[in-house]
Scaffold this motif. Structure first.
Motif, short mmCIF file in Angstrom:
data_model
loop_
_atom_site.label_atom_id
_atom_site.label_comp_id
_atom_site.label_asym_id
_atom_site.label_seq_id
_atom_site.Cartn_x
_atom_site.Cartn_y
_atom_site.Cartn_z
N ASP A 64 0.87 -1.17 0.00
CA ASP A 64 0.00 0.00 0.00
C ASP A 64 0.91 1.23 0.00
O ASP A 64 1.52 1.55 1.01
CB ASP A 64 -0.90 -0.01 1.24
N LEU A 65 0.99 1.91 -1.13
CA LEU A 65 1.96 2.97 -1.29
C LEU A 65 1.46 4.33 -0.82
O LEU A 65 2.12 5.35 -1.03
CB LEU A 65 2.39 3.06 -2.76
N GLN A 66 0.31 4.38 -0.18
CA GLN A 66 -0.20 5.66 0.28
C GLN A 66 0.64 6.25 1.41
O GLN A 66 0.47 7.40 1.77
CB GLN A 66 -1.65 5.50 0.78
N ASP A 68 7.52 8.56 -11.53
CA ASP A 68 8.93 8.89 -11.63
C ASP A 68 9.53 9.14 -10.25
O ASP A 68 10.69 8.84 -9.99
CB ASP A 68 9.13 10.13 -12.50
N ASP A 69 8.70 9.68 -9.34
CA ASP A 69 9.19 9.99 -8.01
C ASP A 69 9.50 8.74 -7.20
O ASP A 69 10.25 8.80 -6.24
CB ASP A 69 8.17 10.84 -7.24
N LEU A 70 8.90 7.61 -7.58
CA LEU A 70 9.13 6.40 -6.81
C LEU A 70 10.54 5.86 -7.01
O LEU A 70 11.02 5.06 -6.22
CB LEU A 70 8.11 5.32 -7.20
N ASN A 71 11.20 6.29 -8.06
CA ASN A 71 12.58 5.87 -8.28
C ASN A 71 13.57 6.95 -7.86
O ASN A 71 14.76 6.82 -8.11
CB ASN A 71 12.79 5.50 -9.75
N ASP A 72 13.08 7.98 -7.22
CA ASP A 72 13.94 9.03 -6.68
C ASP A 72 14.54 8.52 -5.36
O ASP A 72 13.80 8.16 -4.45
CB ASP A 72 13.13 10.29 -6.44
N PRO A 73 15.86 8.47 -5.24
CA PRO A 73 16.47 7.97 -3.99
C PRO A 73 16.02 8.73 -2.75
O PRO A 73 16.12 8.22 -1.64
CB PRO A 73 17.97 8.15 -4.24
N ASP A 74 15.52 9.96 -2.93
CA ASP A 74 15.09 10.75 -1.77
C ASP A 74 13.69 10.37 -1.30
O ASP A 74 13.25 10.83 -0.25
CB ASP A 74 15.12 12.25 -2.11
N ASN A 111 19.45 -4.80 1.68
CA ASN A 111 18.58 -4.97 0.52
C ASN A 111 19.40 -4.93 -0.78
O ASN A 111 20.56 -4.53 -0.80
CB ASN A 111 17.52 -3.87 0.48
N VAL A 112 18.74 -5.31 -1.88
CA VAL A 112 19.40 -5.50 -3.17
C VAL A 112 18.86 -4.48 -4.17
O VAL A 112 17.73 -4.03 -4.07
CB VAL A 112 19.14 -6.93 -3.69
N GLU A 113 19.68 -4.13 -5.14
CA GLU A 113 19.22 -3.31 -6.26
C GLU A 113 18.66 -4.25 -7.34
O GLU A 113 19.42 -4.91 -8.05
CB GLU A 113 20.38 -2.49 -6.83
N TRP A 114 17.33 -4.31 -7.44
CA TRP A 114 16.70 -5.17 -8.44
C TRP A 114 16.60 -4.40 -9.76
O TRP A 114 15.97 -3.35 -9.82
CB TRP A 114 15.32 -5.63 -7.96
N GLN A 115 17.18 -4.95 -10.82
CA GLN A 115 17.27 -4.22 -12.08
C GLN A 115 16.23 -4.65 -13.11
O GLN A 115 15.94 -3.90 -14.04
CB GLN A 115 18.68 -4.40 -12.68
N SER A 116 15.67 -5.86 -12.96
CA SER A 116 14.70 -6.33 -13.94
C SER A 116 13.67 -7.22 -13.26
O SER A 116 13.93 -7.82 -12.22
CB SER A 116 15.38 -7.10 -15.08
N PHE A 117 12.49 -7.28 -13.87
CA PHE A 117 11.41 -8.11 -13.35
C PHE A 117 11.83 -9.58 -13.30
O PHE A 117 11.43 -10.32 -12.40
CB PHE A 117 10.17 -7.93 -14.22
N ASP A 118 12.64 -10.00 -14.26
CA ASP A 118 13.06 -11.41 -14.35
C ASP A 118 13.93 -11.83 -13.17
O ASP A 118 14.11 -13.03 -12.93
CB ASP A 118 13.82 -11.66 -15.64
N HIS A 133 12.20 0.77 -7.57
CA HIS A 133 12.52 1.31 -6.25
C HIS A 133 11.53 0.80 -5.20
O HIS A 133 11.89 0.57 -4.05
CB HIS A 133 12.50 2.85 -6.31
N VAL A 134 10.27 0.60 -5.62
CA VAL A 134 9.27 0.03 -4.72
C VAL A 134 9.68 -1.39 -4.33
O VAL A 134 9.66 -1.76 -3.16
CB VAL A 134 7.88 -0.01 -5.40
N VAL A 135 10.07 -2.17 -5.33
CA VAL A 135 10.46 -3.56 -5.09
C VAL A 135 11.67 -3.63 -4.16
O VAL A 135 11.73 -4.49 -3.27
CB VAL A 135 10.74 -4.27 -6.43
N LYS A 136 12.61 -2.72 -4.36
CA LYS A 136 13.81 -2.72 -3.51
C LYS A 136 13.45 -2.61 -2.04
O LYS A 136 14.09 -3.24 -1.18
CB LYS A 136 14.73 -1.57 -3.91
N HIS A 137 12.43 -1.84 -1.72
CA HIS A 137 12.09 -1.60 -0.33
C HIS A 137 10.99 -2.51 0.20
O HIS A 137 10.71 -2.49 1.40
CB HIS A 137 11.68 -0.15 -0.14
N ARG A 138 10.34 -3.29 -0.66
CA ARG A 138 9.19 -4.07 -0.21
C ARG A 138 9.34 -5.58 -0.41
O ARG A 138 8.75 -6.37 0.31
CB ARG A 138 7.92 -3.60 -0.93
N SER A 139 10.11 -6.02 -1.38
CA SER A 139 10.12 -7.43 -1.75
C SER A 139 10.75 -8.32 -0.69
O SER A 139 11.79 -7.98 -0.11
CB SER A 139 10.87 -7.62 -3.07
N ARG A 140 10.14 -9.48 -0.47
CA ARG A 140 10.72 -10.49 0.41
C ARG A 140 11.99 -11.10 -0.18
O ARG A 140 12.79 -11.71 0.54
CB ARG A 140 9.70 -11.60 0.68
#
Length: 586
Positions: free
Chosen positions: A303-305, A315-321, A402-409, A436-443
């Motif tokens: 839930d990204l609210q 675009d803001d979701l990939n902003d490191p800030d 955490n990891v930097e995920w670069q692709s859906f695969d 950036h969402v996946v980086k902070h949320r994925s198991r």
């Protein structure tokens, strides 16, 4: 304050209260045969490592026969070992090796659901079978609607149509994880027999996966509309859950000297009291989610609210800030304090900050950059100095991130895959826009291979790893940590030794201090005339600490700190970024 504390002769001692638990996610722990997948022989190879670290209990995530829709939490055969993990002989050797090193082994057990390839489910597709009522089968509603509006925790509907039975079955998790119908006495009897079988082999207990979901509300009514999981109020802590768990305790657990760790999403302190202890259902401890869900919001971690951007401004979701982990100490302190005080004398806490279901601890609650080492040590200090049994998740002892995920695969987790697909479809974007969402949320962050060395694939495997290896293994790994006396790994050893030698830390009462401070988490542990003061600066700011005037610092001694030059006087001092200090005071 001393008049209110318990005496040492009043302590209710139990081995599982004094233990330190190490959780192993075997698929990512150590690969012995080069197929890229961790296995039981790989765990056996590392038992001396666990012994050297100083842990007492090994929690082994599922290694049962499974098609791996949810990495083993979809069990096809409760009494067989997954081919990728090894053989039953391998498992027997693991149990023997763990016991030979004076440690204990608890197994992860899934009782809410099975795999859709389990023999019970295959038989239940025949409505005339003796297994016909082992799962929740329902007709659809008029107009082709589903039996109700419940949604899966992993995303999408919680119902799947089966062509053979011509009905829908319930799956609170993945569609390959149909929920067992605990109202059926035969289901309970078969499960209890299976639990006896494992305990008879000599294991020392169970971690019980989502066990408070086993009772669904009669009639399976529609759930309330909410931003997350629809139907949870009819599933979590259901109407007969205490009856079922009490029965399981009386029929199985009461016969053994064992440890029960019950994972219970949506369980608060008052509910926990009903599950724990002699006056409750008999469970030893509860794994609750209240602190682990910080900074998530009612809709859950997807839930990204809770992010200060509009969802159409991706675009803001990939902003490191963009602050995905923006949380304040008041919330964390309030939750932990409520559980510490609430369960005192009526239950027992399972002290954890991360596990296989959450992103990496230091990336969520600490600083995975400049202050990684200091913040990882601070978070460990918090875990080990609260009342309760501390749980170390593999890799925490070296501060894995955490990891930097670069692709859906690159994704492997069924939850992350389904949620990422929904997010991309809802906003008509590609993975690049949501990574950036996946980086902070994925198991998946917590499931990358343990970083044993700076070698290729982090020393985890000689083959192609089943999941991406974190690129920072060249500087964050076990080999380097063990060689560095100032490392996170050695600090964990010190904490384990400290807890083993100090009953006040294990059994002492909890007294919060400075409850309104924005950056300092401080508390006192007391047992008889003994006191332990814990002072934690949870953020990257310098802060001044002064001992409250109602406390005496007679004969103080610094027991442990994550800074080398901390002084022995707890009366007044400056705390540096992420500094942790633990003092003995009278």
């Amino acid at each position: 304050m001393a008049a209110d504390t318990q005496r040492e002769d009043e302590v209710d001692r139990e081995w599982w209260k004094e233990a330190v638990v190490y959780q192993i996610y075997p698929r990512s722990f150590n690969d012995s045969n080069g197929d890229g997948i961790g296995d039981i022989p790989g765990v056996i190879e590392k038992v001396p490592y666990l012994d050297e670290l100083g842990v007492d209990v090994v929690w082994l995530c599922p290694v049962y026969d499974s098609p791996n829709a949810d990495n083993g939490y979809d069990i096809r055969d409760y009494q067989a070992i997954m081919d990728e993990m090894g053989t039953m002989d391998d498992w027997e050797r693991l149990l023997e090796t763990v016991h030979d090193h004076d440690m204990r082994l608890i197994m992860d057990m899934v009782l809410n659901h099975t795999s859709d390839e389990h023999e019970w489910f295959l038989q239940s597709k025949d409505p005339d079978s003796e297994y016909a009522d082992y799962y929740y089968w329902r007709d659809g509603r008029e107009g082709g609607e589903l039996p109700n509006n419940w949604t899966s925790i992993f995303g999408g509907d919680a119902w799947k149509y089966d062509e053979k039975r011509e009905q829908y079955y319930l799956h609170v998790f993945d569609e390959k994880q149909p929920d067992l119908n605990w109202r059926n006495e035969d289901v309970r009897a078969d499960l209890f027999e299976m639990l006896h079988w494992w305990l008879g082999k000599g294991i020392d207990g169970f971690r019980l996966d989502v066990v408070n979901l086993i009772s669904k509300r009669e009639g399976l009514p529609d759930g309330e509309d909410n931003p997350g999981w629809v139907g949870w109020e009819h599933i979590v802590n259901g109407p007969r859950v205490h009856e079922y768990i009490s029965e399981m305790h009386d029929e199985v657990f009461a016969d053994y000297d064992m440890m029960t760790v019950a994972e219970m999403p949506g369980c608060g302190v008052e509910e926990a009291k009903q599950y724990c202890g002699e006056d409750g259902d008999g469970l030893n401890m509860i794994v609750h989610f209240e602190h682990a869900d910080i900074p998530y919001r009612p809709g859950g971690k997807w839930d990204l609210q809770d992010i200060d951007v509009e969802l159409d401004e991706l675009d803001d979701l990939n902003d490191p800030d963009t602050q995905f982990n923006d949380w304040d100490l008041h919330e964390l302190r309030d939750v932990l304090t409520r559980w510490q005080i609430g369960l005192d004398g009526e239950g027992w806490n399972a002290n954890y900050l991360g596990n296989h279901d959450h992103p990496r601890t230091v990336s969520r609650f600490g600083d995975s950059g400049f202050f990684r080492v200091a913040s990882a040590k601070l978070l460990a200090t918090l875990q080990f100095t609260l009342q309760g049994t501390p749980f170390i998740y593999q890799g925490e002892e070296i501060g894995m991130t955490n990891v930097e995920w670069q692709s859906f695969d690159e994704l492997r987790d069924v939850e992350a895959i389904q949620q990422a697909e929904e997010l991309m479809e809802r906003h008509d974007v590609g993975f690049e826009d949501i990574k950036h969402v996946v980086k902070h949320r994925s198991r998946d962050n917590s499931r990358t291979p343990v970083q044993w060395s700076d070698e290729e694939n982090a020393g985890f495997t000689d083959g192609e790893p089943w999941i991406k290896v974190n690129a920072n293994h060249d500087r964050i790994n076990v080999e380097d940590a063990r060689a560095n006396e100032d490392s996170i790994w050695h600090y964990y050893r010190e904490l384990i030794d400290l807890r083993e030698d100090n009953d006040t830390i294990v059994y002492g009462d909890f007294h919060p201090l400075y409850e309104d401070h924005p950056h300092i988490f401080a508390y006192l542990r007391t047992l008889g005339d003994s006191g332990v003061l814990v002072v934690l600066n949870v953020f990257a700011y310098e802060e001044a600490f002064t001992l409250p005037p109602n406390l005496d610092a007679e004969d103080p001694k610094l027991l442990i700190s994550n800074y080398d030059d901390a002084g022995d006087d707890p009366t007044e001092f400056e705390l540096r970024p992420y500094e942790a200090r633990v003092y003995r005071i009278s």
